[in-house]
Design an enzyme around this catalytic site. Structure first.
Site, short mmCIF file in Angstrom:
data_model
loop_
_atom_site.label_atom_id
_atom_site.label_comp_id
_atom_site.label_asym_id
_atom_site.label_seq_id
_atom_site.Cartn_x
_atom_site.Cartn_y
_atom_site.Cartn_z
N LEU A 270 0.87 -1.17 0.00
CA LEU A 270 0.00 0.00 0.00
C LEU A 270 0.91 1.22 0.00
O LEU A 270 1.91 1.25 0.71
CB LEU A 270 -0.90 0.03 1.25
CG LEU A 270 -2.04 -1.00 1.32
CD1 LEU A 270 -2.79 -0.84 2.64
CD2 LEU A 270 -2.99 -0.87 0.15
N ASP A 271 0.57 2.24 -0.79
CA ASP A 271 1.37 3.45 -0.83
C ASP A 271 1.49 4.04 0.57
O ASP A 271 0.62 3.81 1.43
CB ASP A 271 0.73 4.49 -1.75
CG ASP A 271 0.77 4.09 -3.21
OD1 ASP A 271 1.56 3.18 -3.55
OD2 ASP A 271 0.01 4.66 -4.01
N ILE A 272 2.51 4.83 0.80
CA ILE A 272 2.76 5.39 2.12
C ILE A 272 1.58 6.22 2.62
O ILE A 272 1.29 6.25 3.81
CB ILE A 272 4.07 6.23 2.13
CG1 ILE A 272 4.46 6.59 3.57
CG2 ILE A 272 3.95 7.45 1.23
CD1 ILE A 272 5.85 7.19 3.70
#
Length: 249
Positions: free
Chosen positions: A102-104
């Site tokens: 998952l993106d930051i």
């Protein structure tokens, strides 16, 4: 069968040198008897190993659900930024890995396990495991936008022959507006391309303002988990994952 010192190391008890000290100080028993040697072999499935009064129960595979917060990276280690494994403070994180990324700045459901075969099956493009996201947008999606997304859109990826690699058909459902009055949709995709949801919305002239994953295959995010909290998967959830390769079909 495996060596006792390796067994203890897998539980995060310490280095080989520290484990030898623990054994020397009588902190480890096997089947009720104090241990003399760190290199003794034990049956991890049958022998009872106790360290400082706590029984260490062997588990071949471990499965966790994390409600990932913003600002945490989906990695096993990083010298500067908090990782998802850093949030599993009370667990032995040895050999654990997040299932995908998952993106930051993306929140929500992240599965974490040491079951490598399951990770491979869940992430394999050939299995088309559903990933559902709650997407808060800058503006409403038109009927035409939704039609494009459900058929597949060009997000800039290119096949080996130079032609556009269109995304697989998605499922889009309109939701209510959020507390800031922004439109919300629920988007289900079957791939895991880089920044895919954000790029799909850009492809129809929109912008993602907030993104949260709420489901992966048959496993939905436990809404009782606060951001940053985690729990072990239940036996039923593990069965759903392992019996159906994570699919909810």
């Amino acid at each position: 069968m495996q060596r006792l010192d390796k067994f203890l190391s897998d539980f995060g008890i310490g280095t080989r040198k520290q484990i030898k000290e623990h054994i020397k100080n009588g902190a480890v028993t096997v089947n009720g008897q104090p241990v003399k040697k760190a290199d003794m072999h034990i049956d991890e499935n049958a022998d009872k190993v106790v360290f400082m009064g706590q029984e260490l129960v062997y588990e071949k595979f471990r499965y966790y659900m994390l409600n990932k917060p913003d600002g945490v990276i989906s990695a096993t280690r990083d010298g500067r930024t908090t990782t998802v494994l850093n949030l599993l403070k009370d667990e032995n994180v040895k050999d654990l890995s997040p299932v995908g990324r998952l993106d930051i700045d993306t929140e929500g459901l992240l599965l974490i396990t040491n079951d490598g075969q399951l990770i491979h099956r869940l992430l394999s493009p050939s299995h088309h495991v559903d990933k559902e996201y709650e997407v808060h947008l800058k503006k409403e999606l038109s009927d035409d936008d939704i039609n494009k997304l459900t058929k597949g859109v060009d997000i800039g990826d290119v096949r080996k022959d130079g032609t556009p690699d269109i995304t697989l058909p998605a499922v889009v459902k309109r939701g209510d507006t959020d507390k800031e009055g922004r439109p919300v949709v629920f988007l289900t995709i079957h791939e895991g391309r880089f920044h895919q949801v954000k790029r799909m919305m850009e492809a129809v002239g929109n912008e993602v303002l907030y993104l949260r994953r709420i489901r992966m295959g048959a496993i939905s995010l436990d809404e009782s988990l606060e951001l940053g909290q985690y729990r072990r998967l239940t036996d039923e959830e593990i069965k759903m994952l392992t019996d159906n390769n994570g699919s909810d079909q």
